[in-house]
Design an enzyme around this catalytic site. Structure first.
Site, PDB file in Angstrom:
ATOM      1  N   LYS A 123     110.668-100.745 -71.187  1.00  0.00           N
ATOM      2  CA  LYS A 123     111.545-103.115 -71.866  1.00  0.00           C
ATOM      3  C   LYS A 123     109.706-102.270 -73.594  1.00  0.00           C
ATOM      4  CE  LYS A 123     110.615-106.054 -73.100  1.00  0.00           C
ATOM      5  NZ  LYS A 123     110.350-106.955 -74.523  1.00  0.00           N
ATOM      6  N   GLU A 158      96.864-100.790 -72.225  1.00  0.00           N
ATOM      7  CA  GLU A 158      95.566-100.265 -73.264  1.00  0.00           C
ATOM      8  C   GLU A 158      96.235-102.008 -73.384  1.00  0.00           C
ATOM      9  OE1 GLU A 158      97.228 -96.260 -73.313  1.00  0.00           O
ATOM     10  OE2 GLU A 158      97.865 -97.366 -75.032  1.00  0.00           O
ATOM     11  N   GLU A 210      91.330-110.787 -82.341  1.00  0.00           N
ATOM     12  CA  GLU A 210      92.064-109.329 -83.463  1.00  0.00           C
ATOM     13  C   GLU A 210      92.816-110.286 -84.426  1.00  0.00           C
ATOM     14  OE1 GLU A 210      95.037-108.062 -80.838  1.00  0.00           O
ATOM     15  OE2 GLU A 210      94.359-105.865 -81.210  1.00  0.00           O
TER      16      GLU A 210
HETATM   17  P1  NAD Z   1     102.845-108.667 -76.425  1.00  0.00           P
HETATM   18  O1  NAD Z   1     101.900-108.825 -75.549  1.00  0.00           O
HETATM   19  O2  NAD Z   1     103.451-109.395 -77.314  1.00  0.00           O
HETATM   20  O3  NAD Z   1     103.850-107.677 -76.193  1.00  0.00           O
HETATM   21  C1  NAD Z   1     104.221-106.199 -76.258  1.00  0.00           C
HETATM   22  C2  NAD Z   1     104.934-106.045 -75.110  1.00  0.00           C
HETATM   23  O4  NAD Z   1     104.535-106.777 -73.984  1.00  0.00           O
HETATM   24  C3  NAD Z   1     106.474-106.737 -75.768  1.00  0.00           C
HETATM   25  O5  NAD Z   1     107.660-105.670 -75.380  1.00  0.00           O
HETATM   26  C4  NAD Z   1     106.842-107.388 -75.191  1.00  0.00           C
HETATM   27  O6  NAD Z   1     108.330-107.699 -74.946  1.00  0.00           O
HETATM   28  C5  NAD Z   1     106.009-107.347 -73.804  1.00  0.00           C
HETATM   29  N1  NAD Z   1     105.458-108.517 -72.907  1.00  0.00           N
HETATM   30  C6  NAD Z   1     105.195-110.390 -73.534  1.00  0.00           C
HETATM   31  N2  NAD Z   1     105.109-110.546 -72.582  1.00  0.00           N
HETATM   32  C7  NAD Z   1     105.739-110.338 -71.029  1.00  0.00           C
HETATM   33  C8  NAD Z   1     105.360-110.717 -70.013  1.00  0.00           C
HETATM   34  N3  NAD Z   1     105.273-112.296 -69.251  1.00  0.00           N
HETATM   35  N4  NAD Z   1     105.906-109.511 -69.149  1.00  0.00           N
HETATM   36  C9  NAD Z   1     106.189-108.460 -69.424  1.00  0.00           C
HETATM   37  N5  NAD Z   1     106.083-108.261 -70.835  1.00  0.00           N
HETATM   38  C10 NAD Z   1     105.962-109.237 -72.229  1.00  0.00           C
HETATM   39  O7  NAD Z   1     101.988-107.612 -77.640  1.00  0.00           O
HETATM   40  P2  NAD Z   1     102.245-107.122 -79.154  1.00  0.00           P
HETATM   41  O8  NAD Z   1     102.645-108.067 -79.955  1.00  0.00           O
HETATM   42  O9  NAD Z   1     103.929-106.509 -79.617  1.00  0.00           O
HETATM   43  O10 NAD Z   1     101.635-105.752 -79.995  1.00  0.00           O
HETATM   44  C11 NAD Z   1      99.872-106.241 -80.461  1.00  0.00           C
HETATM   45  C12 NAD Z   1      99.137-105.915 -78.886  1.00  0.00           C
HETATM   46  O11 NAD Z   1      99.031-104.453 -78.473  1.00  0.00           O
HETATM   47  C13 NAD Z   1      97.863-105.688 -80.081  1.00  0.00           C
HETATM   48  O12 NAD Z   1      97.074-106.994 -79.442  1.00  0.00           O
HETATM   49  C14 NAD Z   1      97.057-104.569 -80.180  1.00  0.00           C
HETATM   50  O13 NAD Z   1      95.371-104.737 -79.955  1.00  0.00           O
HETATM   51  C15 NAD Z   1      98.026-103.771 -79.030  1.00  0.00           C
HETATM   52  N6  NAD Z   1      97.811-102.422 -78.838  1.00  0.00           N
HETATM   53  C16 NAD Z   1      97.329-101.756 -78.113  1.00  0.00           C
HETATM   54  C17 NAD Z   1      97.166-100.448 -77.951  1.00  0.00           C
HETATM   55  C18 NAD Z   1      95.576-100.133 -77.412  1.00  0.00           C
HETATM   56  O14 NAD Z   1      95.993 -98.265 -76.810  1.00  0.00           O
HETATM   57  N7  NAD Z   1      95.028-100.294 -76.759  1.00  0.00           N
HETATM   58  C19 NAD Z   1      98.164-100.157 -78.798  1.00  0.00           C
HETATM   59  C20 NAD Z   1      98.980-100.724 -79.418  1.00  0.00           C
HETATM   60  C21 NAD Z   1      98.755-101.918 -79.360  1.00  0.00           C
END
Ligand code: NAD
Length: 512
Positions: free
Chosen positions: A198, A273, A406
């Site tokens: 997804k 992550e 962040e």
């Molecule tokens: P997000 O958590 O908003 O979304 C990530 C994914 O989760 C998307 O595909 C989204 O549709 C899905 N999602 C959202 N709510 C959900 C739920 N309730 N159930 C299942 N899936 C759900 O994150 P983002 O804004 O897309 O990305 C930015 C974040 O990702 C930042 O906090 C960044 O630090 C983190 N990140 C971490 C790493 C790592 O390796 N630690 C790498 C890249 C990004």
């Protein structure tokens, strides 16, 4: 995109490469790929994905929900045994073919990623190549994935082996989405798992291409299924589906908590992550020129939309003025521009909501009493999209929100420190623990600080340079579990113990 006048041949070539790809995207839209077929949502619902450069609609995308996830999870479950039992040499061959296919389309992937996410081409060109490397690296590990240990005891021959856990869900974010998706999907496939992916709703374009390249490479139908949609709909349904045995998730810490709760009734194994507020600590005995390069690179590359970015600069007081002066000049000189322009160092942020979030920290910084030394405003860039000025905040205190939260943009917070102990205290005084960067020429101090930092990954006298066999992941609110090398297989596989008796041990005789 049409209104842009390219100032160089490479920029023009990138625009020319993008034009037919965008035309096809707009004409065909993006569907789910389930069991090898491109399908619309059962509900018929769609959403639009827009470019952060100019807000232009790139494609109409299928908006999946629980019904579509059920189809995909069922396809992954049906394909599982065949994929698991395929000889490792065959899986290896197929995954190398995926890498070939990615390499063949690396230039297309790069321009599409730039247009869908706003990331600068100078970084995205390498992201596609790194994605292919991920597939090659894990392809070569297929044969070893099941390896275990031999742990003989007096009466038994004990061995461990590993078996793939089953169909898994992979949920990815929008920053460098192609590279990140391959980072999760390649080890899952190498382990023998089937996958339902997804992708983030703000960046669906290259996930669609990945699904098609995997099919084109000859990976059997149902082994990788891609369902687009909103996190709280498709994502949530994936985490709740009983056929899905584990969820590999990359995204925000708050989403990780939600996924843990959603997956609890079906006892999902999770690998997270998550976010970061990573410190780069610069001591006064460091090679300050190299440190400066790394500090600037690790927060202003990839639009600062990078989990491992060093978003807090901890600078020793004795050199703070000198270092900040040079840093200020570098931040002022950063080139904000069109992502397809090879000169561009910072492109537009992914989405207007994310731009608003990043910009909200300008007022937060001022209200808390910090100083915006550079930037602090949206930027009027080509296409009029979600551009922001690279921003440098000085005079910050460790407890300020700009030092704790962040921001996930080109936004660096500078905090001075007196000595080693204070640097460690400030560095650890956040909820996150993903990476830490330390600059010093005192080896003893480098090792002491590396030991003391509460972070999953530490680089000494270096920016983040990924080496695929090493463990990748965070502590505290930055994650659970590790990826990379054999660590990935610990997540995607079950370890099984097999004990064979030598026939010599005494068995208790009850009821005899
Ligand atoms: P997000 O958590 O908003 O979304 C990530 C994914 O989760 C998307 O595909 C989204 O549709 C899905 N999602 C959202 N709510 C959900 C739920 N309730 N159930 C299942 N899936 C759900 O994150 P983002 O804004 O897309 O990305 C930015 C974040 O990702 C930042 O906090 C960044 O630090 C983190 N990140 C971490 C790493 C790592 O390796 N630690 C790498 C890249 C990004």
């Amino acid at each position: 995109m049409d209104k842009v006048t390219p100032k160089s041949d490479v920029f023009k070539a990138n625009l020319d490469r993008a034009a037919p790809l965008l035309k096809a995207l707009r004409a065909n839209g993006i569907g789910h790929v389930i069991d090898g077929k491109v399908v619309t949502s059962i509900s018929g619902d769609t959403f639009e994905t827009r470019s952060p450069i100019d807000g232009a609609v790139l494609a109409s995308v299928a908006r999946g929900n629980a019904e579509d996830i059920d189809l995909a999870a069922t396809a992954a479950a049906l394909a599982f045994k065949g994929w698991r039992d395929l000889p490792a040499s065959m899986r290896k061959k197929l995954l190398h073919r995926v890498a070939d296919a990615i390499e063949d389309r690396a230039d297309d992937i790069a321009v599409l990623e730039c247009i869908d996410t706003g990331q600068a081409h100078r970084f995205m060109a390498k992201a596609a190549v790194r994605a292919a490397e991920n597939f090659r690296f894990f392809a070569d590990k297929c044969a070893d994935a099941r390896d275990g240990l031999n742990m003989p005891s007096e009466e038994h021959w004990n061995v461990s082996t590993r078996v793939p856990i089953g169909p898994v869900g992979v949920i990815t974010p929008w920053n460098t989405p192609f590279m990140l998706s391959t980072w999760k999907i390649a080890p899952a496939l190498a382990a023998g798992c089937t996958v339902v992916h997804k992708p983030a709703e703000w960046s669906p374009v290259t996930a669609d291409l990945l699904a098609k390249l995997v099919k084109q490479a000859g990976v059997p139908d149902g082994v990788l299924n891609t369902v687009h949609g909103i996190g709280e709909e498709a994502g949530k349904a994936l985490t709740e589906h009983p056929a899905i045995k584990a969820i590999g998730f990359v995204g925000e810490s708050a989403t990780g908590s939600a996924i843990m709760a959603q997956g609890a009734p079906t006892l999902k194994r999770v690998h997270f992550e998550l976010g970061g507020k990573n410190p780069v600590i610069v001591f006064d005995d460091a090679d300050l020129d190299r440190a400066l390069d790394a500090v600037v690179f690790m927060i202003y590359s990839l639009n600062g939309e990078r989990c491992t970015s060093s978003s807090r600069l901890l600078i020793q007081q004795s050199i703070a003025d000198r270092f900040i002066e040079k840093l200020t000049a570098r931040v002022k000189a950063l080139k904000v521009g069109h992502p397809l322009d090879p000169q561009t160092e910072i492109g537009p942020l992914i989405h207007e909501r994310h731009l608003a979030k990043v910009c909200s920290y300008f007022d937060i910084a001022r209200q808390d009493g910090a100083v915006i030394a550079v930037g602090g405003k949206p930027y009027d860039g080509p296409g009029g999209g979600h551009y922001v000025q690279p921003t440098l905040v000085t005079g910050a205190q460790p407890k300020m929100r700009v030092a704790q939260e962040e921001v996930f943009g080109p936004f660096l917070t500078v905090i001075p420190f007196r000595d080693e102990n204070e640097a460690i205290e400030i560095a650890n005084d956040v909820r996150y623990g993903l990476t830490g960067y330390v600059w010093t020429n005192d080896t003893g101090r480098a090792l002491r600080v590396a030991d003391a930092l509460e972070a999953g990954m530490i680089w000494l006298n270096s920016e983040n340079v990924r080496h695929l066999p090493t463990p990748f992941g965070g502590m505290k609110s930055s994650g659970i579990g590790r990826d990379g090398g054999d660590y990935s297989f610990d997540f995607y596989m079950e370890t099984k113990h097999v004990s064979l008796a030598r026939g010599t041990h005494k068995i208790q005789r009850l009821g005899a």
